[in-house]
Design an enzyme around this catalytic site. Structure first.
Site, PDB file in Angstrom:
ATOM      1  N   GLY A   1       2.547   1.916  10.729  1.00 52.89           N
ATOM      2  CA  GLY A   1       3.527   2.998  10.646  1.00 52.89           C
ATOM      3  C   GLY A   1       4.240   3.299  11.952  1.00 52.89           C
ATOM      4  O   GLY A   1       4.889   4.343  12.078  1.00 52.89           O
TER       5      GLY A   1
ATOM      6  N   GLU B   1      -5.411  -5.137  10.291  1.00 49.06           N
ATOM      7  CA  GLU B   1      -4.380  -4.129  10.516  1.00 49.06           C
ATOM      8  C   GLU B   1      -4.671  -3.382  11.820  1.00 49.06           C
ATOM      9  O   GLU B   1      -5.433  -2.409  11.831  1.00 49.06           O
ATOM     10  CB  GLU B   1      -4.366  -3.122   9.368  1.00 49.06           C
ATOM     11  CG  GLU B   1      -4.029  -3.737   8.036  1.00 49.06           C
ATOM     12  CD  GLU B   1      -3.457  -2.695   7.074  1.00 49.06           C
ATOM     13  OE1 GLU B   1      -2.304  -2.865   6.671  1.00 49.06           O
ATOM     14  OE2 GLU B   1      -4.145  -1.716   6.774  1.00 49.06           O
TER      15      GLU B   1
ATOM     16  N   SER C   1       3.473  -2.457  10.163  1.00 53.82           N
ATOM     17  CA  SER C   1       4.922  -2.519  10.419  1.00 53.82           C
ATOM     18  C   SER C   1       5.569  -3.843  10.004  1.00 53.82           C
ATOM     19  O   SER C   1       6.518  -4.298  10.642  1.00 53.82           O
ATOM     20  CB  SER C   1       5.225  -2.200  11.889  1.00 53.82           C
ATOM     21  OG  SER C   1       4.846  -0.873  12.183  1.00 53.82           O
TER      22      SER C   1
ATOM     23  N   GLU D   1      -6.842   4.539   7.743  1.00 53.02           N
ATOM     24  CA  GLU D   1      -6.730   5.986   7.456  1.00 53.02           C
ATOM     25  C   GLU D   1      -8.001   6.503   6.789  1.00 53.02           C
ATOM     26  O   GLU D   1      -8.395   7.647   6.994  1.00 53.02           O
ATOM     27  CB  GLU D   1      -5.480   6.238   6.590  1.00 53.02           C
ATOM     28  CG  GLU D   1      -4.210   6.093   7.419  1.00 53.02           C
ATOM     29  CD  GLU D   1      -3.013   5.569   6.660  1.00 53.02           C
ATOM     30  OE1 GLU D   1      -2.970   5.666   5.417  1.00 53.02           O
ATOM     31  OE2 GLU D   1      -2.089   5.033   7.326  1.00 53.02           O
TER      32      GLU D   1
ATOM     33  N   ASN E   1       0.874  -1.178   0.000  1.00 54.23           N
ATOM     34  CA  ASN E   1       0.000   0.000   0.000  1.00 54.23           C
ATOM     35  C   ASN E   1       0.906   1.221   0.000  1.00 54.23           C
ATOM     36  O   ASN E   1       1.518   1.545   1.017  1.00 54.23           O
ATOM     37  CB  ASN E   1      -0.881  -0.042   1.268  1.00 54.23           C
ATOM     38  CG  ASN E   1      -1.682   1.231   1.449  1.00 54.23           C
ATOM     39  OD1 ASN E   1      -1.765   2.075   0.547  1.00 54.23           O
ATOM     40  ND2 ASN E   1      -2.275   1.392   2.623  1.00 54.23           N
ATOM     41  N   TRP E   2       0.982   1.879  -1.162  1.00 59.80           N
ATOM     42  CA  TRP E   2       1.912   3.007  -1.285  1.00 59.80           C
ATOM     43  C   TRP E   2       1.349   4.302  -0.679  1.00 59.80           C
ATOM     44  O   TRP E   2       2.036   5.311  -0.630  1.00 59.80           O
ATOM     45  CB  TRP E   2       2.265   3.230  -2.756  1.00 59.80           C
ATOM     46  CG  TRP E   2       3.262   2.234  -3.273  1.00 59.80           C
ATOM     47  CD1 TRP E   2       3.904   1.256  -2.554  1.00 59.80           C
ATOM     48  CD2 TRP E   2       3.753   2.124  -4.616  1.00 59.80           C
ATOM     49  NE1 TRP E   2       4.754   0.551  -3.369  1.00 59.80           N
ATOM     50  CE2 TRP E   2       4.684   1.064  -4.640  1.00 59.80           C
ATOM     51  CE3 TRP E   2       3.510   2.818  -5.806  1.00 59.80           C
ATOM     52  CZ2 TRP E   2       5.361   0.690  -5.808  1.00 59.80           C
ATOM     53  CZ3 TRP E   2       4.180   2.441  -6.966  1.00 59.80           C
ATOM     54  CH2 TRP E   2       5.095   1.387  -6.969  1.00 59.80           C
ATOM     55  N   LYS E   3       0.100   4.280  -0.285  1.00 59.68           N
ATOM     56  CA  LYS E   3      -0.551   5.473   0.288  1.00 59.68           C
ATOM     57  C   LYS E   3      -0.305   6.685  -0.625  1.00 59.68           C
ATOM     58  O   LYS E   3      -0.246   6.518  -1.833  1.00 59.68           O
ATOM     59  CB  LYS E   3      -0.047   5.698   1.720  1.00 59.68           C
ATOM     60  CG  LYS E   3      -0.151   4.420   2.558  1.00 59.68           C
ATOM     61  CD  LYS E   3       0.022   4.649   4.027  1.00 59.68           C
ATOM     62  CE  LYS E   3      -0.103   3.297   4.747  1.00 59.68           C
ATOM     63  NZ  LYS E   3      -0.041   3.396   6.181  1.00 59.68           N
TER      64      LYS E   3
ATOM     65  N   GLY F   1       2.937  -1.269   4.171  1.00 59.45           N
ATOM     66  CA  GLY F   1       3.010   0.150   3.829  1.00 59.45           C
ATOM     67  C   GLY F   1       4.453   0.551   3.555  1.00 59.45           C
ATOM     68  O   GLY F   1       4.994   0.327   2.474  1.00 59.45           O
ATOM     69  N   GLY F   2       5.101   1.113   4.565  1.00 56.63           N
ATOM     70  CA  GLY F   2       6.462   1.662   4.428  1.00 56.63           C
ATOM     71  C   GLY F   2       7.445   0.748   3.713  1.00 56.63           C
ATOM     72  O   GLY F   2       8.196   1.201   2.827  1.00 56.63           O
TER      73      GLY F   2
ATOM     74  N   HIS G   1      -9.363   0.909   4.807  1.00 57.50           N
ATOM     75  CA  HIS G   1      -8.089   1.116   5.498  1.00 57.50           C
ATOM     76  C   HIS G   1      -8.315   2.061   6.678  1.00 57.50           C
ATOM     77  O   HIS G   1      -9.140   2.974   6.599  1.00 57.50           O
ATOM     78  CB  HIS G   1      -7.058   1.709   4.526  1.00 57.50           C
ATOM     79  CG  HIS G   1      -5.695   1.772   5.129  1.00 57.50           C
ATOM     80  ND1 HIS G   1      -5.312   2.785   5.977  1.00 57.50           N
ATOM     81  CD2 HIS G   1      -4.637   0.920   5.055  1.00 57.50           C
ATOM     82  CE1 HIS G   1      -4.065   2.557   6.387  1.00 57.50           C
ATOM     83  NE2 HIS G   1      -3.642   1.436   5.837  1.00 57.50           N
TER      84      HIS G   1
HETATM   85  P1  PGA Z   1       2.979   0.053   7.524  1.00 66.23           P
HETATM   86  O1  PGA Z   1       1.532   0.339   6.925  1.00 66.23           O
HETATM   87  O2  PGA Z   1       3.469  -1.232   6.932  1.00 66.23           O
HETATM   88  O3  PGA Z   1       3.800   1.238   7.104  1.00 66.23           O
HETATM   89  O4  PGA Z   1       2.834  -0.052   8.996  1.00 66.23           O
HETATM   90  C1  PGA Z   1       0.605  -0.709   6.692  1.00 66.23           C
HETATM   91  C2  PGA Z   1      -0.671  -0.163   6.117  1.00 66.23           C
HETATM   92  O5  PGA Z   1      -1.098   0.928   6.498  1.00 66.23           O
HETATM   93  O6  PGA Z   1      -1.304  -0.816   5.257  1.00 66.23           O
END
Ligand code: PGA
Length: 241
Positions: free
Chosen positions: A165, A159, A201, A91, A8-10, A222-223, A89
């Protein structure tokens, strides 16, 4: 059973980053894998994608067509060649206030258009500390998946909000406990046993201890999905299962 790794590149990755990513991404991957860039970069990613790579959107509208300025139609995503869409998600839920009802509508529309849906659920730190994790997940599942008839293109992503994050991933024990609960709940209430990805994470150092558990069908990252090297490593590790 093959594991699934989705990035997930956000709201990261400009065109140059995407070029770099595709130049350096190793294509020797045998697990199911894919990335979800910003919607404006979907076309470029679809053009450049590696063999077997799935391309996903991070969100879609609950409507397919009409006077909804700024929205992205699941029908148009399908036409473009998009494979999957992330829905719910944390967010989207917390920053943009998306309700379970809205997420339910989005899920129905996306599935109807032939997209795969990765439906995300998870509890906040406060909810976990108050021992409300299962209650929260139950409500997210009950309301988010209400009225669905065909579950064949749906996968779930657990998640925990406190793990996203933060560098503080759930332990395999914590993740397995919840994955088992989610699978049991879906079997009981919807008569389907979902694949459940873990997200929060995940990185090349902790992915093995998560994936070695049968309850964990893959990861939503994500990251650690932004750099080609790190994402290739995750996919290669997943390919060994
Ligand atoms: P993260 O994000 O791996 O940076 O913790 C995961 C996500 O939000 O899907």
């Amino acid at each position: 059973m093959s594991k699934i790794i989705l990035g997930n590149w956000k709201m990261n990755q400009g065109l140059n980053d995407i070029d770099q990513f595709f130049q350096h991404f190793s294509s020797e991957i045998s697990c199911e894998y894919g990335i979800a860039p910003q919607s404006i970069h979907l076309v470029s990613c679809i053009k450049n994608k590696k063999e077997g790579m799935l391309i996903g959107a991070q969100n879609c509208s609950e409507y397919t067509k009409g006077a909804y300025t700024g929205e992205i139609s699941p029908k148009s995503l399908k036409e473009l060649g998009v494979d999957f869409v992330l829905i719910g998600h944390s967010e989207r839920r917390s920053i943009f206030g998306e309700s379970n009802q809205e997420l339910n509508n989005k899920t129905k529309q996306a599935l109807e258009q032939g997209l795969k849906v990765v439906f995300c659920i998870g509890e906040s730190l406060e909810q976990r500390q108050k021992e409300k994790t299962f209650e929260v997940l139950e409500q997210q599942l009950e309301e988010g998946l209400a009225g669905l008839e065909d579950f064949s293109s749906l996968i779930l992503a657990y998640e925990p909000v406190w793990a996203i994050g933060t560098g503080l991933a759930a332990t395999p024990i914590q993740a397995c406990e919840v994955h088992q609960f989610i699978k049991g709940f879906c079997v009981q209430n919807f008569s389907f046993k979902p694949k459940v990805l873990y997200g929060g994470s995940v990185n090349p150092s902790n992915i093995n201890e998560l994936l070695e558990n049968i309850e964990i069908d893959g990861a939503l990252v994500g990251g650690a999905s932004l750099e080609a090297d790190s994402f290739s490593t995750l996919c290669k590790i997943a390919s060994s299962y």
